[in-house]
Write an enzyme that holds these catalytic residues in place. Structure first.
Site, PDB file in Angstrom:
ATOM      1  N   PHE A 137     -12.774  -0.533 -87.895  1.00  0.00           N
ATOM      2  CA  PHE A 137     -11.494  -1.100 -87.461  1.00  0.00           C
ATOM      3  C   PHE A 137     -10.563  -1.272 -88.667  1.00  0.00           C
ATOM      4  O   PHE A 137      -9.455  -0.741 -88.701  1.00  0.00           O
ATOM      5  CB  PHE A 137     -11.737  -2.451 -86.762  1.00  0.00           C
TER       6      PHE A 137
ATOM      7  N   ASP B  60     -16.029  -4.880 -77.462  1.00  0.00           N
ATOM      8  CA  ASP B  60     -16.667  -5.284 -78.724  1.00  0.00           C
ATOM      9  C   ASP B  60     -16.757  -6.817 -78.816  1.00  0.00           C
ATOM     10  O   ASP B  60     -15.817  -7.522 -78.430  1.00  0.00           O
ATOM     11  CB  ASP B  60     -15.810  -4.732 -79.886  1.00  0.00           C
TER      12      ASP B  60
HETATM   13  P1  13P Z   1     -14.657  -3.259 -90.104  1.00  0.00           P
HETATM   14  O1  13P Z   1     -13.854  -4.519 -90.266  1.00  0.00           O
HETATM   15  O2  13P Z   1     -15.494  -2.990 -91.311  1.00  0.00           O
HETATM   16  O3  13P Z   1     -13.815  -2.122 -89.728  1.00  0.00           O
HETATM   17  O4  13P Z   1     -15.705  -3.526 -88.944  1.00  0.00           O
HETATM   18  C1  13P Z   1     -15.301  -3.464 -87.616  1.00  0.00           C
HETATM   19  C2  13P Z   1     -16.384  -3.906 -86.706  1.00  0.00           C
HETATM   20  O5  13P Z   1     -17.543  -3.944 -87.058  1.00  0.00           O
HETATM   21  C3  13P Z   1     -15.962  -4.277 -85.346  1.00  0.00           C
HETATM   22  O6  13P Z   1     -17.035  -4.660 -84.555  1.00  0.00           O
END
Ligand code: 13P
Length: 280
Positions: free
Chosen positions: A231, A82
């Site tokens: 996340f 990511d």
């Molecule tokens: P959140 O913080 O909303 O869970 O998003 C996680 C995300 O987009 C990681 O790439």
């Protein structure tokens, strides 16, 4: 089941009008919690690791662990990197056997974002690895201020050019979500999402999926999102569980096991809302 490529997983989601949960994970409790939820709901899943997590875990070690866990799982799993902002991190992920990479050059100019993404696509193709990239700005990572979100939506014409020139497999769009905890109620530009899907006809990705209502998530899926990143919701559930267990006398193993189960519950709930349940 062996790991599958993100391209293959999202092509099915695009055809079937559902979204796969991308769960960002950095330890055994999170990995097993999400896999348990996927097994229970019969969902395909994306397990993602971000460069920031290297503070805690070596990417090769966690990659090997996820590959082994995915091999035992009875549902399709993609191992995804990511928000890669550095070429060296992409190389570490490719060497660790990741099947998917997100290159994030969204903070650069359109020209530079295209050039950086093209470079990553070229190397990933050699490894047979899928590529996601981002256009527009999803807030919360320090690149832009959540209060200025209307400036940051993905522009349809730019997206069409970006996809054509880079050859990416999935596009992360900015329609008003932010990473982390929302400071105010999220206002999503579903109209823009609809226009993007009409123009691009490809798998679209939503970052900042935590803290959205079931209605918002459902509207995003109905309008063409096929991968939703989560996340913060996992970490909040884990920390709430740790607080609840703090003074119970439970030992460390028991507390970590409860954290795994708390992650499982949240992930299971999201899989149902995203309609990936039953698609494995
Ligand atoms: P959140 O913080 O909303 O869970 O998003 C996680 C995300 O987009 C990681 O790439």
């Amino acid at each position: 089941m062996a790991l599958v490529s993100m391209k293959e997983m999202l092509a099915k989601a695009n055809e079937g009008h559902y979204a796969v949960g991308n769960f960002d994970v950095f330890n055994i409790e999170m990995v097993t919690g999400v896999i348990d939820a996927a097994e229970e709901t019969r969902s395909p899943i994306i397990l993602a690791f971000g460069g920031e997590f290297e503070k805690l875990a070596d990417i090769g070690d966690i990659g090997a662990y996820i590959r082994s866990a995915a091999g035992r799982a009875s549902v399709p799993v993609t191992l995804h990197l990511d928000h890669a902002t550095e070429f060296s991190l992409v190389m570490r992920a490719l060497k660790a056997g990741f099947t998917s990479v997100m290159v994030d050059a969204s903070f650069k100019s359109l020209e530079d974002n295209i050039a950086t993404t093209q470079e990553i696509v070229k190397i990933c193709r050699e490894y047979g690895v899928s590529v996601e990239a981002e256009l527009g700005h999803v807030g919360g990572l320090g690149f832009y201020d959540e209060d200025q979100d209307t400036e940051c939506y993905t522009v349809v014409e730019e997206a069409a050019r970006f996809v054509k020139e880079t050859g990416i497999d999935a596009l992360a769009v900015a329609i008003g979500t932010v990473h982390g905890v929302y400071k105010r109620e999220p206002k999503l530009n579903i109209n823009r999402l609809h226009e993007l899907k009409e123009a691009l006809q490809m798998p679209l990705v939503l970052h900042g999926g935590s803290g959205l209502s079931d209605e918002d998530l459902t509207r995003c899926v109905a309008n063409g999102i096929n991968k939703i990143n989560i996340f913060t919701d996992l970490t909040l559930a884990a920390m709430d569980q740790m607080k609840a267990d703090a003074d119970t006398g439970l030992n460390y193993l028991g507390k970590c096991t409860n954290v795994r189960d708390a992650v499982h519950k949240v992930a299971r709930d999201r899989m149902q809302v995203l309609r990936s349940a039953g698609k494995a």
